[in-house]
Design an enzyme around this catalytic site. Structure first.
Site, PDB file in Angstrom:
ATOM      1  N   GLY A   1       0.843  -1.192   0.000  1.00  0.00           N
ATOM      2  CA  GLY A   1       0.000   0.000   0.000  1.00  0.00           C
ATOM      3  C   GLY A   1       0.875   1.237   0.000  1.00  0.00           C
TER       4      GLY A   1
ATOM      5  N   CYS B   1       5.405  -6.049   1.358  1.00  0.00           N
ATOM      6  CA  CYS B   1       5.760  -4.636   1.301  1.00  0.00           C
ATOM      7  C   CYS B   1       5.154  -3.864   2.486  1.00  0.00           C
ATOM      8  CB  CYS B   1       5.344  -4.060  -0.049  1.00  0.00           C
ATOM      9  SG  CYS B   1       6.142  -2.483  -0.368  1.00  0.00           S
ATOM     10  N   TYR B   2       4.173  -3.002   2.266  1.00  0.00           N
ATOM     11  CA  TYR B   2       3.570  -2.305   3.409  1.00  0.00           C
ATOM     12  C   TYR B   2       3.083  -3.322   4.453  1.00  0.00           C
ATOM     13  CZ  TYR B   2       0.421   0.489   6.283  1.00  0.00           C
ATOM     14  OH  TYR B   2      -0.196   1.088   7.350  1.00  0.00           O
TER      15      TYR B   2
ATOM     16  N   HIS C   1       7.612  -7.590  -4.052  1.00  0.00           N
ATOM     17  CA  HIS C   1       6.277  -8.008  -4.497  1.00  0.00           C
ATOM     18  C   HIS C   1       6.326  -9.356  -5.226  1.00  0.00           C
ATOM     19  CE1 HIS C   1       3.973  -4.351  -3.559  1.00  0.00           C
ATOM     20  NE2 HIS C   1       5.164  -3.777  -3.646  1.00  0.00           N
TER      21      HIS C   1
ATOM     22  N   GLU D   1       3.918 -11.067  -6.277  1.00  0.00           N
ATOM     23  CA  GLU D   1       2.794 -11.236  -7.202  1.00  0.00           C
ATOM     24  C   GLU D   1       3.083 -10.716  -8.604  1.00  0.00           C
ATOM     25  OE1 GLU D   1       3.042  -9.189  -4.711  1.00  0.00           O
ATOM     26  OE2 GLU D   1       2.030  -7.278  -5.017  1.00  0.00           O
TER      27      GLU D   1
ATOM     28  N   ASP E   1     -19.015 -12.530 -21.268  1.00  0.00           N
ATOM     29  CA  ASP E   1     -19.630 -12.614 -19.941  1.00  0.00           C
ATOM     30  C   ASP E   1     -21.078 -13.100 -20.016  1.00  0.00           C
ATOM     31  OD1 ASP E   1     -17.226 -11.560 -19.293  1.00  0.00           O
ATOM     32  OD2 ASP E   1     -17.969  -9.550 -18.836  1.00  0.00           O
TER      33      ASP E   1
ATOM     34  N   LYS F   1     -11.724 -11.916 -15.314  1.00  0.00           N
ATOM     35  CA  LYS F   1     -12.058 -12.154 -16.728  1.00  0.00           C
ATOM     36  C   LYS F   1     -11.419 -13.432 -17.285  1.00  0.00           C
ATOM     37  CE  LYS F   1     -13.900 -10.224 -20.494  1.00  0.00           C
ATOM     38  NZ  LYS F   1     -15.193  -9.529 -20.550  1.00  0.00           N
TER      39      LYS F   1
END
Ligand code: XMP
Length: 516
Positions: free
Chosen positions: A57, A84-85, A174, A176, A232, A372
Protein backbone atom coordinates in the site's frame (compact mmCIF):
# COMPACT_ATOMS: atom_id res chain seq x y z
CA UNK A 1 -16.84 -30.35 0.27
CA UNK A 2 -17.72 -26.80 -0.77
CA UNK A 3 -15.35 -25.05 -3.17
CA UNK A 4 -14.63 -22.44 -0.53
CA UNK A 5 -13.67 -24.73 2.30
CA UNK A 6 -10.11 -23.50 1.89
CA UNK A 7 -9.42 -19.91 1.12
CA UNK A 8 -6.70 -17.31 1.41
CA UNK A 9 -7.89 -13.94 2.66
CA UNK A 10 -6.15 -10.87 1.30
CA UNK A 11 -6.44 -7.67 3.32
CA UNK A 12 -6.05 -4.73 0.95
CA UNK A 13 -4.01 -1.74 2.05
CA UNK A 14 -4.39 0.00 -1.31
CA UNK A 15 -1.63 -1.46 -3.46
CA UNK A 16 -2.00 -1.30 -7.24
CA UNK A 17 -1.17 -5.01 -7.34
CA UNK A 18 -3.58 -6.42 -4.73
CA UNK A 19 -5.77 -8.00 -7.40
CA UNK A 20 -2.72 -9.67 -8.85
CA UNK A 21 -2.05 -11.44 -5.54
CA UNK A 22 -5.53 -12.98 -5.71
CA UNK A 23 -5.04 -14.05 -9.30
CA UNK A 24 -1.66 -15.63 -8.63
CA UNK A 25 -3.14 -17.68 -5.79
CA UNK A 26 -6.17 -18.74 -7.80
CA UNK A 27 -3.81 -19.84 -10.58
CA UNK A 28 -2.62 -22.41 -8.05
CA UNK A 29 -6.24 -23.62 -7.72
CA UNK A 30 -6.71 -22.18 -4.28
CA UNK A 31 -9.59 -19.74 -3.81
CA UNK A 32 -8.71 -16.30 -2.57
CA UNK A 33 -10.74 -13.26 -1.66
CA UNK A 34 -9.86 -9.57 -1.25
CA UNK A 35 -11.32 -7.45 1.55
CA UNK A 36 -10.50 -3.96 2.82
CA UNK A 37 -7.98 -3.88 5.68
CA UNK A 38 -10.78 -2.57 7.90
CA UNK A 39 -12.55 -5.95 7.91
CA UNK A 40 -13.54 -6.65 11.52
CA UNK A 41 -11.86 -9.46 13.40
CA UNK A 42 -15.14 -11.33 13.83
CA UNK A 43 -15.76 -11.25 10.11
CA UNK A 44 -12.25 -12.48 9.46
CA UNK A 45 -12.83 -15.38 11.83
CA UNK A 46 -16.18 -16.15 10.20
CA UNK A 47 -14.48 -16.47 6.81
CA UNK A 48 -12.25 -19.21 8.28
CA UNK A 49 -9.26 -18.45 6.04
CA UNK A 50 -6.44 -20.95 5.79
CA UNK A 51 -4.04 -18.04 5.48
CA UNK A 52 -4.03 -14.24 5.44
CA UNK A 53 -2.02 -11.91 3.21
CA UNK A 54 -1.46 -8.28 4.13
CA UNK A 55 -1.07 -6.44 0.83
CA UNK A 56 1.23 -3.56 -0.04
CA UNK A 57 0.00 0.00 0.00
CA UNK A 58 1.10 3.60 -0.50
CA UNK A 59 1.08 4.66 3.18
CA UNK A 60 3.81 4.68 5.83
CA UNK A 61 3.20 2.80 9.06
CA UNK A 62 4.30 5.86 11.05
CA UNK A 63 1.76 8.19 9.35
CA UNK A 64 -0.78 9.47 11.82
CA UNK A 65 -3.68 8.03 9.85
CA UNK A 66 -1.83 4.95 8.64
CA UNK A 67 -4.14 2.07 7.66
CA UNK A 68 -3.83 -0.52 10.39
CA UNK A 69 -5.60 -3.82 10.86
CA UNK A 70 -6.57 -5.26 14.22
CA UNK A 71 -3.33 -6.48 15.88
CA UNK A 72 -5.36 -9.36 17.36
CA UNK A 73 -5.03 -10.82 13.85
CA UNK A 74 -1.72 -12.19 15.04
CA UNK A 75 -3.42 -14.13 17.84
CA UNK A 76 -5.71 -16.18 15.61
CA UNK A 77 -3.17 -18.91 14.94
CA UNK A 78 -3.63 -18.39 11.18
CA UNK A 79 -0.54 -18.15 8.91
CA UNK A 80 0.12 -14.58 7.74
CA UNK A 81 2.23 -13.26 4.86
CA UNK A 82 3.02 -9.55 4.80
CA UNK A 83 3.94 -8.01 1.46
CA UNK A 84 5.76 -4.64 1.30
CA UNK A 85 3.57 -2.31 3.41
CA UNK A 86 2.05 -5.48 4.88
CA UNK A 87 5.54 -6.63 5.94
CA UNK A 88 6.31 -3.26 7.49
CA UNK A 89 2.98 -3.27 9.32
CA UNK A 90 3.67 -6.75 10.68
CA UNK A 91 7.01 -5.54 12.06
CA UNK A 92 5.51 -2.33 13.39
CA UNK A 93 2.68 -4.12 15.18
CA UNK A 94 4.83 -6.90 16.60
CA UNK A 95 7.59 -4.70 18.02
CA UNK A 96 10.02 -4.00 15.16
CA UNK A 97 10.96 -0.62 13.65
CA UNK A 98 10.27 0.83 10.23
CA UNK A 99 11.88 4.02 8.94
CA UNK A 100 12.09 6.08 5.83
CA UNK A 101 14.84 4.49 3.69
CA UNK A 102 17.87 6.58 2.68
CA UNK A 103 17.79 4.92 -0.73
CA UNK A 104 14.36 4.06 -1.94
CA UNK A 105 13.98 0.98 -4.11
CA UNK A 106 11.69 1.05 -7.14
CA UNK A 107 11.77 -1.53 -9.88
CA UNK A 108 14.00 -4.55 -10.35
CA UNK A 109 16.45 -5.57 -7.62
CA UNK A 110 18.50 -8.61 -6.73
CA UNK A 111 17.58 -10.83 -3.80
CA UNK A 112 20.03 -12.94 -1.90
CA UNK A 113 18.37 -15.74 0.10
CA UNK A 114 20.12 -16.51 3.37
CA UNK A 115 17.82 -19.23 4.65
CA UNK A 116 16.10 -21.53 2.17
CA UNK A 117 13.32 -22.93 4.27
CA UNK A 118 9.71 -21.85 4.79
CA UNK A 119 8.83 -19.32 2.02
CA UNK A 120 12.09 -19.99 0.21
CA UNK A 121 12.09 -23.79 0.40
CA UNK A 122 13.63 -25.26 -2.73
CA UNK A 123 15.27 -22.00 -3.85
CA UNK A 124 18.99 -21.36 -4.19
CA UNK A 125 20.80 -19.46 -1.46
CA UNK A 126 23.83 -17.14 -1.74
CA UNK A 127 25.90 -16.63 -3.85
CA UNK A 128 22.91 -17.02 -6.21
CA UNK A 129 20.87 -13.87 -6.79
CA UNK A 130 17.21 -13.78 -7.73
CA UNK A 131 15.50 -10.99 -9.61
CA UNK A 132 12.71 -9.36 -7.62
CA UNK A 133 10.53 -6.26 -7.95
CA UNK A 134 10.59 -3.62 -5.24
CA UNK A 135 8.50 -0.53 -4.69
CA UNK A 136 9.05 1.06 -1.31
CA UNK A 137 10.20 4.28 0.32
CA UNK A 138 10.32 2.91 3.90
CA UNK A 139 12.26 -0.07 5.09
CA UNK A 140 12.45 -2.39 8.07
CA UNK A 141 15.31 -1.22 10.32
CA UNK A 142 14.79 -3.48 13.34
CA UNK A 143 13.00 -6.78 13.23
CA UNK A 144 10.35 -7.74 15.76
CA UNK A 145 11.24 -10.20 18.54
CA UNK A 146 11.07 -13.84 17.48
CA UNK A 147 11.74 -13.09 13.79
CA UNK A 148 14.82 -13.83 11.72
CA UNK A 149 15.99 -12.43 8.40
CA UNK A 150 15.77 -14.92 5.54
CA UNK A 151 16.85 -12.75 2.58
CA UNK A 152 18.45 -9.41 1.81
CA UNK A 153 18.82 -7.04 -1.10
CA UNK A 154 21.29 -4.19 -1.70
CA UNK A 155 19.08 -1.59 -0.09
CA UNK A 156 17.07 -3.83 2.24
CA UNK A 157 19.04 -5.79 4.80
CA UNK A 158 15.67 -7.23 5.93
CA UNK A 159 14.14 -8.06 2.55
CA UNK A 160 12.40 -11.17 3.91
CA UNK A 161 11.65 -12.48 7.39
CA UNK A 162 10.03 -15.33 9.18
CA UNK A 163 9.00 -15.97 12.74
CA UNK A 164 10.97 -18.70 14.44
CA UNK A 165 7.92 -20.46 15.88
CA UNK A 166 4.77 -18.91 14.50
CA UNK A 167 3.58 -19.15 10.87
CA UNK A 168 4.33 -15.48 10.09
CA UNK A 169 6.39 -14.54 7.04
CA UNK A 170 7.07 -11.20 5.40
CA UNK A 171 8.70 -9.91 2.22
CA UNK A 172 9.65 -6.35 1.36
CA UNK A 173 9.29 -7.05 -2.39
CA UNK A 174 6.28 -8.01 -4.50
CA UNK A 175 6.02 -11.77 -5.22
CA UNK A 176 2.79 -11.24 -7.20
CA UNK A 177 4.35 -9.33 -10.12
CA UNK A 178 5.92 -11.11 -13.07
CA UNK A 179 9.27 -9.31 -12.62
CA UNK A 180 9.79 -11.23 -9.37
CA UNK A 181 10.97 -14.41 -11.03
CA UNK A 182 10.66 -16.54 -7.88
CA UNK A 183 7.27 -15.06 -6.98
CA UNK A 184 5.22 -18.12 -7.87
CA UNK A 185 7.54 -20.51 -5.97
CA UNK A 186 7.23 -18.32 -2.97
CA UNK A 187 3.43 -18.03 -3.05
CA UNK A 188 3.20 -21.80 -3.58
CA UNK A 189 5.34 -22.37 -0.49
CA UNK A 190 3.05 -20.07 1.46
CA UNK A 191 -0.27 -21.57 0.40
CA UNK A 192 0.66 -25.24 0.18
CA UNK A 193 3.32 -25.68 2.86
CA UNK A 194 2.71 -22.93 5.38
CA UNK A 195 -1.11 -22.77 5.05
CA UNK A 196 -1.55 -26.43 4.10
CA UNK A 197 -4.07 -25.74 1.32
CA UNK A 198 -4.92 -28.27 -1.39
CA UNK A 199 -5.32 -27.29 -5.05
CA UNK A 200 -9.04 -28.05 -5.20
CA UNK A 201 -10.51 -24.83 -6.60
CA UNK A 202 -10.96 -25.84 -10.25
CA UNK A 203 -13.49 -24.67 -12.80
CA UNK A 204 -14.99 -28.12 -12.65
CA UNK A 205 -15.65 -27.80 -8.92
CA UNK A 206 -16.81 -24.22 -9.44
CA UNK A 207 -19.43 -25.38 -11.96
CA UNK A 208 -20.64 -28.20 -9.73
CA UNK A 209 -21.18 -26.02 -6.71
CA UNK A 210 -22.64 -23.07 -8.65
CA UNK A 211 -25.06 -25.23 -10.60
CA UNK A 212 -26.27 -26.73 -7.31
CA UNK A 213 -26.61 -23.26 -5.75
CA UNK A 214 -28.55 -21.83 -8.70
CA UNK A 215 -30.88 -24.84 -8.79
CA UNK A 216 -31.61 -24.58 -5.09
CA UNK A 217 -32.16 -20.83 -5.21
CA UNK A 218 -34.35 -20.69 -8.32
CA UNK A 219 -36.54 -23.72 -7.62
CA UNK A 220 -39.31 -23.69 -10.22
CA UNK A 221 -39.17 -19.92 -10.93
CA UNK A 222 -38.20 -18.29 -14.21
CA UNK A 223 -34.99 -16.43 -15.02
CA UNK A 224 -34.19 -13.95 -17.79
CA UNK A 225 -30.80 -12.93 -19.11
CA UNK A 226 -29.74 -10.19 -21.51
CA UNK A 227 -27.57 -11.94 -24.05
CA UNK A 228 -25.17 -9.76 -26.04
CA UNK A 229 -22.97 -12.44 -27.55
CA UNK A 230 -20.03 -11.17 -25.46
CA UNK A 231 -18.06 -13.55 -23.27
CA UNK A 232 -19.63 -12.61 -19.94
CA UNK A 233 -23.28 -12.88 -20.92
CA UNK A 234 -22.63 -16.05 -22.94
CA UNK A 235 -20.96 -17.73 -19.98
CA UNK A 236 -23.69 -16.60 -17.57
CA UNK A 237 -26.33 -17.98 -19.89
CA UNK A 238 -24.46 -21.27 -20.27
CA UNK A 239 -24.02 -21.92 -16.55
CA UNK A 240 -27.56 -20.86 -15.62
CA UNK A 241 -28.91 -23.01 -18.44
CA UNK A 242 -26.90 -25.95 -17.17
CA UNK A 243 -28.60 -25.48 -13.80
CA UNK A 244 -32.22 -24.84 -14.76
CA UNK A 245 -32.59 -25.58 -18.48
CA UNK A 246 -35.68 -24.03 -20.07
CA UNK A 247 -36.61 -21.99 -17.04
CA UNK A 248 -34.05 -19.57 -18.50
CA UNK A 249 -35.01 -17.25 -21.36
CA UNK A 250 -32.36 -15.09 -23.02
CA UNK A 251 -33.22 -11.82 -24.71
CA UNK A 252 -31.03 -10.44 -27.47
CA UNK A 253 -31.65 -6.83 -28.50
CA UNK A 254 -30.28 -5.66 -31.83
CA UNK A 255 -29.84 -1.92 -31.28
CA UNK A 256 -28.57 -1.29 -34.80
CA UNK A 257 -25.14 -0.40 -33.43
CA UNK A 258 -23.59 -3.82 -33.84
CA UNK A 259 -20.59 -4.70 -35.99
CA UNK A 260 -21.21 -5.96 -39.49
CA UNK A 261 -22.97 -9.34 -39.46
CA UNK A 262 -22.72 -9.52 -35.65
CA UNK A 263 -26.40 -9.97 -34.84
CA UNK A 264 -26.84 -12.71 -37.39
CA UNK A 265 -23.79 -14.63 -36.24
CA UNK A 266 -24.61 -14.34 -32.53
CA UNK A 267 -28.17 -15.54 -33.07
CA UNK A 268 -27.28 -18.36 -35.39
CA UNK A 269 -24.57 -19.52 -32.99
CA UNK A 270 -26.89 -19.71 -29.97
CA UNK A 271 -29.76 -21.20 -31.92
CA UNK A 272 -27.80 -23.77 -33.84
CA UNK A 273 -25.03 -24.71 -31.43
CA UNK A 274 -26.73 -24.49 -28.03
CA UNK A 275 -30.08 -25.39 -26.46
CA UNK A 276 -30.62 -21.90 -25.07
CA UNK A 277 -34.01 -20.34 -25.59
CA UNK A 278 -33.24 -16.97 -27.19
CA UNK A 279 -35.78 -14.27 -28.06
CA UNK A 280 -34.44 -11.64 -30.44
CA UNK A 281 -35.71 -8.12 -30.85
CA UNK A 282 -34.74 -6.25 -33.99
CA UNK A 283 -34.88 -2.64 -32.87
CA UNK A 284 -32.50 -0.85 -35.25
CA UNK A 285 -34.92 1.80 -36.40
CA UNK A 286 -36.15 2.53 -32.87
CA UNK A 287 -32.59 3.25 -31.73
CA UNK A 288 -31.67 5.28 -34.81
CA UNK A 289 -34.78 7.42 -34.27
CA UNK A 290 -33.87 7.97 -30.63
CA UNK A 291 -30.36 8.99 -31.62
CA UNK A 292 -31.22 11.28 -34.52
CA UNK A 293 -29.55 14.66 -34.15
CA UNK A 294 -27.77 13.73 -30.90
CA UNK A 295 -24.04 14.45 -30.81
CA UNK A 296 -23.26 14.61 -27.09
CA UNK A 297 -21.53 11.39 -25.92
CA UNK A 298 -23.28 11.15 -22.55
CA UNK A 299 -26.68 11.85 -24.11
CA UNK A 300 -26.04 9.13 -26.69
CA UNK A 301 -25.10 6.67 -23.96
CA UNK A 302 -28.18 7.60 -21.93
CA UNK A 303 -30.54 7.14 -24.85
CA UNK A 304 -29.01 3.82 -25.82
CA UNK A 305 -29.17 2.60 -22.22
CA UNK A 306 -32.73 3.77 -21.77
CA UNK A 307 -33.85 2.19 -25.06
CA UNK A 308 -32.26 -1.09 -24.10
CA UNK A 309 -34.01 -1.19 -20.75
CA UNK A 310 -37.36 -0.25 -22.26
CA UNK A 311 -37.24 -2.99 -24.88
CA UNK A 312 -35.89 -5.56 -22.49
CA UNK A 313 -38.64 -4.75 -20.02
CA UNK A 314 -41.34 -5.03 -22.68
CA UNK A 315 -40.08 -8.42 -23.82
CA UNK A 316 -39.67 -9.71 -20.30
CA UNK A 317 -43.20 -8.53 -19.52
CA UNK A 318 -44.54 -10.82 -22.24
CA UNK A 319 -43.02 -13.86 -20.57
CA UNK A 320 -45.35 -13.88 -17.59
CA UNK A 321 -43.98 -14.42 -14.10
CA UNK A 322 -40.19 -13.90 -13.97
CA UNK A 323 -38.39 -13.70 -10.66
CA UNK A 324 -34.69 -13.48 -11.48
CA UNK A 325 -32.33 -11.61 -13.77
CA UNK A 326 -29.01 -13.34 -14.48
CA UNK A 327 -26.17 -10.95 -15.17
CA UNK A 328 -22.43 -11.05 -15.70
CA UNK A 329 -21.04 -8.99 -12.83
CA UNK A 330 -17.33 -9.83 -12.45
CA UNK A 331 -15.10 -9.86 -9.37
CA UNK A 332 -13.31 -6.57 -10.13
CA UNK A 333 -16.72 -4.83 -9.95
CA UNK A 334 -17.43 -6.43 -6.61
CA UNK A 335 -14.15 -5.90 -4.77
CA UNK A 336 -14.42 -3.00 -2.44
CA UNK A 337 -10.88 -1.83 -3.07
CA UNK A 338 -9.22 0.55 -0.72
CA UNK A 339 -9.11 3.74 -2.75
CA UNK A 340 -6.72 6.40 -1.54
CA UNK A 341 -7.65 8.95 -4.17
CA UNK A 342 -11.35 9.51 -4.78
CA UNK A 343 -12.15 8.59 -8.40
CA UNK A 344 -15.25 9.99 -10.05
CA UNK A 345 -16.75 7.85 -12.81
CA UNK A 346 -15.45 8.96 -16.20
CA UNK A 347 -18.20 7.58 -18.40
CA UNK A 348 -21.62 6.23 -17.58
CA UNK A 349 -21.24 2.57 -18.53
CA UNK A 350 -24.49 0.77 -18.75
CA UNK A 351 -25.49 -2.82 -18.51
CA UNK A 352 -29.02 -3.42 -17.39
CA UNK A 353 -28.79 -0.81 -14.65
CA UNK A 354 -32.06 0.11 -12.96
CA UNK A 355 -33.96 -2.88 -14.30
CA UNK A 356 -33.86 -5.15 -11.26
CA UNK A 357 -35.43 -2.48 -9.01
CA UNK A 358 -38.08 -1.45 -11.51
CA UNK A 359 -39.11 -4.97 -12.37
CA UNK A 360 -38.59 -6.25 -8.83
CA UNK A 361 -36.18 -8.88 -10.09
CA UNK A 362 -33.66 -10.63 -7.89
CA UNK A 363 -30.17 -10.93 -9.29
CA UNK A 364 -28.28 -14.09 -10.11
CA UNK A 365 -24.62 -13.27 -10.64
CA UNK A 366 -22.69 -16.50 -11.12
CA UNK A 367 -19.47 -14.71 -12.16
CA UNK A 368 -19.25 -12.46 -9.09
CA UNK A 369 -16.19 -14.26 -7.82
CA UNK A 370 -14.29 -14.49 -11.08
CA UNK A 371 -11.70 -12.47 -12.96
CA UNK A 372 -12.06 -12.15 -16.73
CA UNK A 373 -9.50 -14.85 -17.55
CA UNK A 374 -11.30 -17.20 -15.15
CA UNK A 375 -14.60 -16.47 -16.91
CA UNK A 376 -12.96 -17.58 -20.16
CA UNK A 377 -11.71 -20.76 -18.52
CA UNK A 378 -15.20 -21.40 -17.16
CA UNK A 379 -16.72 -20.87 -20.61
CA UNK A 380 -14.39 -23.44 -22.14
CA UNK A 381 -15.17 -25.91 -19.34
CA UNK A 382 -18.89 -25.36 -20.06
CA UNK A 383 -18.26 -26.32 -23.67
CA UNK A 384 -18.51 -22.92 -25.37
CA UNK A 385 -16.28 -22.80 -28.46
CA UNK A 386 -13.04 -20.80 -28.49
CA UNK A 387 -14.42 -18.27 -30.95
CA UNK A 388 -17.09 -17.28 -28.42
CA UNK A 389 -14.63 -17.25 -25.54
CA UNK A 390 -11.77 -15.29 -27.04
CA UNK A 391 -13.85 -12.48 -28.47
CA UNK A 392 -12.60 -9.05 -27.70
CA UNK A 393 -14.88 -7.00 -25.42
CA UNK A 394 -17.45 -4.89 -27.22
CA UNK A 395 -19.19 -2.01 -25.42
CA UNK A 396 -22.95 -2.03 -24.78
CA UNK A 397 -23.49 1.21 -26.77
CA UNK A 398 -21.61 -0.46 -29.64
CA UNK A 399 -20.62 1.54 -32.69
CA UNK A 400 -22.66 4.42 -31.25
CA UNK A 401 -19.62 5.53 -29.24
CA UNK A 402 -17.22 4.90 -32.13
CA UNK A 403 -18.81 7.48 -34.39
CA UNK A 404 -17.90 10.92 -33.11
CA UNK A 405 -20.91 13.18 -33.13
CA UNK A 406 -24.24 12.29 -34.65
CA UNK A 407 -25.02 8.69 -35.59
CA UNK A 408 -26.51 8.25 -39.03
CA UNK A 409 -27.08 5.21 -41.20
CA UNK A 410 -24.51 6.43 -43.69
CA UNK A 411 -21.86 6.84 -40.99
CA UNK A 412 -22.68 3.43 -39.54
CA UNK A 413 -22.27 1.95 -43.00
CA UNK A 414 -18.82 3.53 -43.45
CA UNK A 415 -17.65 2.52 -39.97
CA UNK A 416 -18.87 -1.07 -40.35
CA UNK A 417 -16.89 -1.55 -43.55
CA UNK A 418 -13.72 -0.12 -42.01
CA UNK A 419 -14.21 -2.18 -38.85
CA UNK A 420 -14.55 -5.41 -40.85
CA UNK A 421 -11.19 -4.70 -42.48
CA UNK A 422 -9.51 -4.04 -39.13
CA UNK A 423 -10.86 -7.28 -37.66
CA UNK A 424 -10.08 -9.27 -40.76
CA UNK A 425 -6.46 -8.11 -40.82
CA UNK A 426 -6.03 -8.51 -37.07
CA UNK A 427 -7.32 -12.07 -37.26
CA UNK A 428 -5.38 -13.15 -40.32
CA UNK A 429 -2.12 -11.74 -38.91
CA UNK A 430 -2.67 -13.52 -35.57
CA UNK A 431 -2.85 -10.24 -33.63
CA UNK A 432 -6.55 -10.39 -32.72
CA UNK A 433 -5.98 -12.56 -29.67
CA UNK A 434 -2.76 -10.84 -28.65
CA UNK A 435 -4.42 -7.48 -27.98
CA UNK A 436 -7.23 -6.54 -25.62
CA UNK A 437 -9.35 -4.71 -28.19
CA UNK A 438 -8.87 -3.49 -31.75
CA UNK A 439 -11.38 -1.50 -33.75
CA UNK A 440 -12.08 1.43 -36.06
CA UNK A 441 -13.44 4.83 -35.05
CA UNK A 442 -15.10 7.21 -37.52
CA UNK A 443 -14.17 10.88 -37.36
CA UNK A 444 -16.74 12.57 -39.49
CA UNK A 445 -14.57 15.60 -40.11
CA UNK A 446 -13.34 16.00 -43.66
CA UNK A 447 -9.77 16.18 -44.84
CA UNK A 448 -8.28 16.79 -48.25
CA UNK A 449 -6.77 13.96 -50.24
CA UNK A 450 -5.96 13.07 -53.79
CA UNK A 451 -7.17 9.94 -55.54
CA UNK A 452 -6.28 9.35 -59.17
CA UNK A 453 -6.09 12.87 -60.52
CA UNK A 454 -8.86 14.27 -58.40
CA UNK A 455 -9.05 16.10 -55.12
CA UNK A 456 -11.06 14.33 -52.41
CA UNK A 457 -12.59 15.78 -49.29
CA UNK A 458 -13.61 12.88 -47.08
CA UNK A 459 -13.72 11.37 -43.60
CA UNK A 460 -10.98 10.01 -41.34
CA UNK A 461 -10.85 6.56 -39.76
CA UNK A 462 -8.83 6.16 -36.58
CA UNK A 463 -7.56 2.70 -35.67
CA UNK A 464 -7.53 1.90 -31.96
CA UNK A 465 -5.75 -1.16 -30.64
CA UNK A 466 -4.81 -1.55 -26.99
CA UNK A 467 -3.11 -4.01 -24.67
CA UNK A 468 -4.66 -4.35 -21.24
CA UNK A 469 -5.37 -6.82 -18.45
CA UNK A 470 -8.65 -5.46 -17.20
CA UNK A 471 -9.42 -2.25 -19.15
CA UNK A 472 -8.64 -0.12 -16.10
CA UNK A 473 -5.36 0.90 -17.72
CA UNK A 474 -4.23 0.24 -21.28
CA UNK A 475 -1.30 0.83 -23.62
CA UNK A 476 -1.61 1.31 -27.35
CA UNK A 477 -0.52 -1.89 -29.08
CA UNK A 478 2.78 -1.86 -30.90
CA UNK A 479 1.36 -3.40 -34.05
CA UNK A 480 3.81 -4.06 -36.90
CA UNK A 481 4.02 -1.15 -39.39
CA UNK A 482 3.36 -3.59 -42.17
CA UNK A 483 0.03 -4.63 -40.63
CA UNK A 484 -0.98 -1.02 -40.03
CA UNK A 485 -0.02 -0.23 -43.61
CA UNK A 486 -2.20 -3.03 -44.95
CA UNK A 487 -5.17 -1.94 -42.86
CA UNK A 488 -4.77 1.65 -44.05
CA UNK A 489 -4.43 0.77 -47.73
CA UNK A 490 -7.42 -1.53 -47.64
CA UNK A 491 -9.67 0.96 -45.85
CA UNK A 492 -8.80 3.80 -48.21
CA UNK A 493 -9.20 1.59 -51.27
CA UNK A 494 -12.29 -0.30 -50.21
CA UNK A 495 -14.36 2.10 -48.11
CA UNK A 496 -16.01 4.93 -49.99
CA UNK A 497 -16.08 8.16 -48.02
CA UNK A 498 -12.71 7.69 -46.28
CA UNK A 499 -9.45 9.19 -47.57
CA UNK A 500 -7.29 9.13 -44.44
CA UNK A 501 -6.43 6.56 -41.74
CA UNK A 502 -4.61 7.40 -38.48
CA UNK A 503 -3.38 5.21 -35.62
CA UNK A 504 -4.27 6.20 -32.07
CA UNK A 505 -1.12 6.16 -29.92
CA UNK A 506 -2.62 7.26 -26.62
CA UNK A 507 -2.59 5.14 -23.50
CA UNK A 508 -5.20 4.98 -20.74
CA UNK A 509 -4.93 7.05 -18.63
CA UNK A 510 -4.96 9.84 -19.67
CA UNK A 511 -7.08 8.77 -22.67
CA UNK A 512 -9.77 6.10 -22.47
CA UNK A 513 -10.07 3.03 -24.67
CA UNK A 514 -13.24 4.13 -26.45
CA UNK A 515 -13.27 7.60 -27.96
CA UNK A 516 -16.53 8.63 -26.33
P1 XMP B 1 -13.07 3.03 -21.57
O1 XMP B 1 -13.46 3.70 -22.84
O2 XMP B 1 -13.83 3.53 -20.37
O3 XMP B 1 -13.48 1.52 -21.74
O4 XMP B 1 -11.58 3.06 -21.34
C1 XMP B 1 -13.10 0.49 -20.86
C2 XMP B 1 -13.71 -0.81 -21.36
O5 XMP B 1 -15.13 -0.76 -21.21
C3 XMP B 1 -15.77 -0.89 -22.48
N1 XMP B 1 -16.88 0.03 -22.44
C4 XMP B 1 -18.16 -0.33 -22.19
N2 XMP B 1 -18.71 -1.54 -21.97
N3 XMP B 1 -20.84 -0.55 -21.75
C5 XMP B 1 -20.07 -1.64 -21.78
O6 XMP B 1 -20.59 -2.74 -21.61
C6 XMP B 1 -20.36 0.70 -21.94
O7 XMP B 1 -21.09 1.68 -21.90
C7 XMP B 1 -18.95 0.81 -22.19
N4 XMP B 1 -18.12 1.87 -22.43
C8 XMP B 1 -16.85 1.36 -22.58
C9 XMP B 1 -14.71 -0.56 -23.50
O8 XMP B 1 -14.97 -1.18 -24.76
C10 XMP B 1 -13.46 -1.08 -22.83
O9 XMP B 1 -13.34 -2.48 -22.98
Amino acid sequence: MSVHDEKILILDFGSQTTQLIARRIREQKVYSEIHPYTLALDEIKALKPSGIILSGGPASVYDEDAPISDPALFDLGIPILGICYGAQLMMHQLGGRVEQAKSREFGKAQLCITSNDSLFAGLETAPANHQIWMSHGDRIEAIAPGFLVTAESDNSPCAALRHEEKPFVAVQFHPEVAHTLIGTDLLKNFIFTICNCKPTWTMHSFIESNVADIKARVGSDNVICALSGGVDSSVVAAIVHRAIGDQLTCIYVNNGLMRSGESESVLSFFREKTDLHVIDVQAESYFLDQLAGIADPEEKRKRIGYGFIKIFEEEAGKLGEVKYLAQGTLYPDVIESVVFRGNAPIKSHHNVGGLPERMKLDLIEPLRELFKDEVRELGLELGLPEEAIYRQPFPGPGLGIRIMGEITEERLHILRQADVIVLDEMKSSGWYRKVWQSFAVLLPIQTVGVMGDGRTYEHVIAIRSVDSRDAMTADWSQLPYELLGRISTRIINEVRGVNRVVYDISSKPPSTIEWE
